[in-house]
Scaffold this active site. Structure first.
Site, PDB file in Angstrom:
ATOM      1  N   LEU A 337       0.814  -1.212   0.000  1.00 36.27           N
ATOM      2  CA  LEU A 337       0.000   0.000   0.000  1.00 36.27           C
ATOM      3  C   LEU A 337       0.848   1.261   0.000  1.00 36.27           C
ATOM      4  O   LEU A 337       0.473   2.278  -0.564  1.00 36.27           O
ATOM      5  CB  LEU A 337      -0.927   0.018   1.224  1.00 36.27           C
ATOM      6  CG  LEU A 337      -2.010  -1.061   1.288  1.00 36.27           C
ATOM      7  CD1 LEU A 337      -2.809  -0.918   2.572  1.00 36.27           C
ATOM      8  CD2 LEU A 337      -2.932  -0.980   0.083  1.00 36.27           C
ATOM      9  N   ASP A 455       2.975  15.144  13.854  1.00 35.50           N
ATOM     10  CA  ASP A 455       3.201  14.913  12.420  1.00 35.50           C
ATOM     11  C   ASP A 455       1.886  14.984  11.649  1.00 35.50           C
ATOM     12  O   ASP A 455       1.595  14.123  10.818  1.00 35.50           O
ATOM     13  CB  ASP A 455       3.882  13.562  12.192  1.00 35.50           C
ATOM     14  CG  ASP A 455       4.579  13.495  10.829  1.00 35.50           C
ATOM     15  OD1 ASP A 455       4.811  14.571  10.231  1.00 35.50           O
ATOM     16  OD2 ASP A 455       4.882  12.380  10.369  1.00 35.50           O
TER      17      ASP A 455
END
Length: 665
Positions: A337, A455
């Protein structure tokens, strides 16, 4: 009588000339780089001059320059130079602007590694240093050559290739090879802030402190000046009128050794017994230190073992899978992925329920796997519609995996990319912004332990089958006991372009959950910008190099709404767009105390537009980038939408997105 007096006077003058060391020197310039270097010189003293101010040195060549007494000046290396069809000579790094190989008493254009010399100064001593205050382009070393008896003087330089470790936003890329940087800017040149440049209210040593950038330079080149008020001990002294060897791209770091030998015979005999004593004591201390280190390491390993076997599972309270079962559920890791700094994400399927999952296999790392513990410990404490669900994990020695719910629609960046033919409607963008804000508010205020993500970026916002946003990737997260407001940080965390300014320098304020608020604001601005990228790109030459948030603020302040949102926007959509802009501008205020907490952000988004005030201009500068003339084809620009501004890699090798379809950051 007169003749005898004249001879005596001449003898005394000549004697003084040699004793005081006021005589010309030889500077041997060597090039050990794999390419041509063009050394340049700048003379600071008007009474003396050099035989040349610039020349060419091919790979492996050297040249001796006779330097007159009491010379003061600097020298550097220029690289990637060429002569145009009109005869103009210029260099990609270190260019002195003369238009020819000789520098004509003009200095180097940053970023450049510099060497400063002052010969025959106080008490006949030489002063010399190496500086990366103006940035870095070439590794180099200065080696004094001792003349006669006495102490050997210190070598100084910056022998590490800082271009390889340069933060992405400071890199200067070449016009011919855009994969490898050719220089590394300093933070002052890049951002222009007083905190980085040490001027204005930061114009004093006590006020202007080292930043993340200057500390990075200092760690790599500890003997070089790294910022304006760096340690004065980085200026070295040498007597006995030595010659000097200056080497570009020295072969090894051993040339940086700093011997200090006494050549007097009596001193050798006198110090021999001291040497034996020192060696004996050092050996005993070394043995004791080794014993202590062994005990500490064994104790730590025992604790780590206990953590590995028991505490991870106890803390996570999740299902633990064997590596064999992980391999089976991913069909031997067949469907990738995404990939990132922490590892690779695969699509899998749970054997018992047939449910699709995303399986992140972490790279083998030294230590106890901080990123793994962060992610498992953080996500095991969460349960929210806007947070990706953690379903299980694997922990077998160095084999570590995390199993998440599968997000079929990938990450947010896919939907706000400039390459997307169809963009999200304003209502959908609003729903996404509200969803992200609710997820962050939950992490900050409604978990048992406050979690700061550190983040937040589009790649870490995943979209489910209904395009509901879910925050993911907690590898850089920090758990705060008792919901503490100020966080102690040893290293900066996050992705450049979304990192709050206080993460770069403590001059902006303390690191806290408000750092996530800043990142959120930048994400919302990127969503707005991507929605109307055609308008931004067609905004005219006056704004071509303007930082997008500043451009939005100025047009919003002037009431020039159509330049931001377009002509076809409906009244209802305009209200949504205005609300998103105002909230985002509040979130990216430079001072953390001026940013609203996430619970207030939700109130602002869900409240009336008329109740929102226009915030102060959050940007004190435009992060424009100075690129040499010879780099006009470089990809580096200051445009908000250029991928180089929102870097896709993180400072601490942060994991990329867990998304549907193969994609590498």
């Amino acid at each position: 009588m007169v003749e005898g007096f004249s001879l005596s006077l001449m003898f005394l003058l000549v004697s003084h000339f040699f004793v005081s060391g006021v005589m010309s020197r030889n500077f041997t310039i060597e090039n050990k780089c794999d390419y041509t270097v063009w050394p340049g010189f700048l003379t600071m003293t008007t009474a003396v001059s050099l035989p040349t101010n610039g020349f060419s040195l091919k790979k492996g060549e050297s040249r001796v320059i006779n330097v007159p007494p009491s010379w003061s000046g600097r020298l550097w290396g220029r690289s990637f130079c060429s002569t145009s069809s009109t005869g103009n000579f210029s260099c990609a790094t270190g260019d002195c602007g003369s238009g020819k190989i000789e520098c004509s008493d003009s200095g180097a254009r940053p970023p450049t590694t510099l060497i400063d010399f002052t010969l025959d100064a106080t008490d006949g001593q030489d002063f010399y240093d190496v500086s990366v205050v103006d940035g870095y382009n070439l590794p180099l070393v200065v080696v004094p050559q001792r003349l006669g008896s006495g102490r050997t003087c210190s070598n100084v330089g910056c022998v590490v290739n800082l271009n390889k470790t340069c933060p992405s936003e400071l890199k200067v890329m070449g016009s011919s090879n855009k994969e490898h940087p050719i220089a590394c800017m300093n933070a002052c040149q890049k951002f222009g802030l007083p905190e980085f440049c040490c001027y204005g209210e930061y114009g004093k040593p006590a006020k202007c402190q080292p930043t993340l950038y200057s500390t990075n330079f200092k760690n790599e080149c500890p003997l070089a000046y790294s910022y304006a008020y760096d340690n004065e001990n980085n200026t070295f002294r040498c007597s006995n009128s030595p010659n000097y060897v200056i080497t570009f791209c020295p072969n090894d770091i051993s040339s940086m050794s700093q011997p200090s030998k006494e050549t007097n015979g009596g001193t050798k005999q006198k110090s021999s017994w001291k040497l034996k004593l020192i060696v004996g004591v050092s050996a005993a201390l070394t043995l004791m230190i080794l014993i202590v280190v062994v005990i500490i390491v064994r104790t730590k390993n025992m604790r780590n073992s206990e953590w590995n076997d028991q505490n991870v599972e106890a803390v996570a309270m999740l299902k633990r899978y064997s590596y064999t079962r992980v391999k089976k559920m991913t069909n031997s890791f067949a469907h990738v992925l995404g990939k990132g700094g922490f590892g690779t994400v695969y699509k899998g399927k749970l054997a018992d329920s047939g449910r699709d999952v995303a399986v992140k296999i972490l790279k083998v790392s030294e230590g106890n796997g901080e990123e793994f513990i962060n992610e498992v410990a953080s996500m095991s404490r969460t349960s929210h519609v806007n947070i990706v669900s953690l379903l299980g994990f694997c922990y077998e020695k160095n084999k570590r995996a995390i199993i998440y719910e599968f997000m079929p629609n990938g990450s947010l960046d896919k939907y706000i990319s400039a390459n997307m033919s169809t963009k999200m409607e304003w209502e959908r963008l609003y729903d996404v912004a509200v969803g992200i804000s609710r997820g962050l508010e939950y992490l900050h205020n409604r978990c048992v332990t406050r979690i700061v993500h550190f983040d937040i970026k589009p790649q870490n916002i995943l979209m489910d089958e209904n395009l509901c946003p879910k925050i993911s990737d907690f590898g850089l997260a920090k758990l705060c006991k008792n919901k503490e407001s100020i966080i102690s940080m040893l290293h900066m965390r996050g992705t450049f372009g979304y990192i709050a300014p206080e993460m770069f320098s403590k001059n902006f304020g303390a690191v806290s959950h408000k750092s996530d608020v800043y990142s959120y604001g930048m994400v919302v601005l990127e969503m707005i910008g991507a929605k109307n990228i055609e308008k931004v790109e067609y905004s005219g030459s006056n704004n071509g190099s303007m930082y997008f948030p500043e451009w939005v603020y100025k047009d919003f302040e002037k009431g020039e709404i159509t330049r931001i949102f377009g002509d076809s926007i409906t009244d209802e959509e305009e209200k949504i767009a205005k609300k998103l802009v105002l909230v985002a501008l509040w979130c990216i205020q430079m001072n953390p105390s001026d940013r609203p907490p996430m619970i207030k952000v939700i109130e602002m988004l869900e409240g009336n537009l008329e109740a929102l005030q226009v915030p102060p201009n959050p940007l004190l500068f435009s992060p424009e980038e100075t690129v040499p003339d010879t780099l006009e084809d470089s990809d580096d620009t200051s445009t908000f939408f250029n991928p180089s501004h929102f870097e896709r890699g993180t400072l601490l090798d942060s994991e990329d997105v867990l998304q549907h379809g193969s994609r590498s950051s």
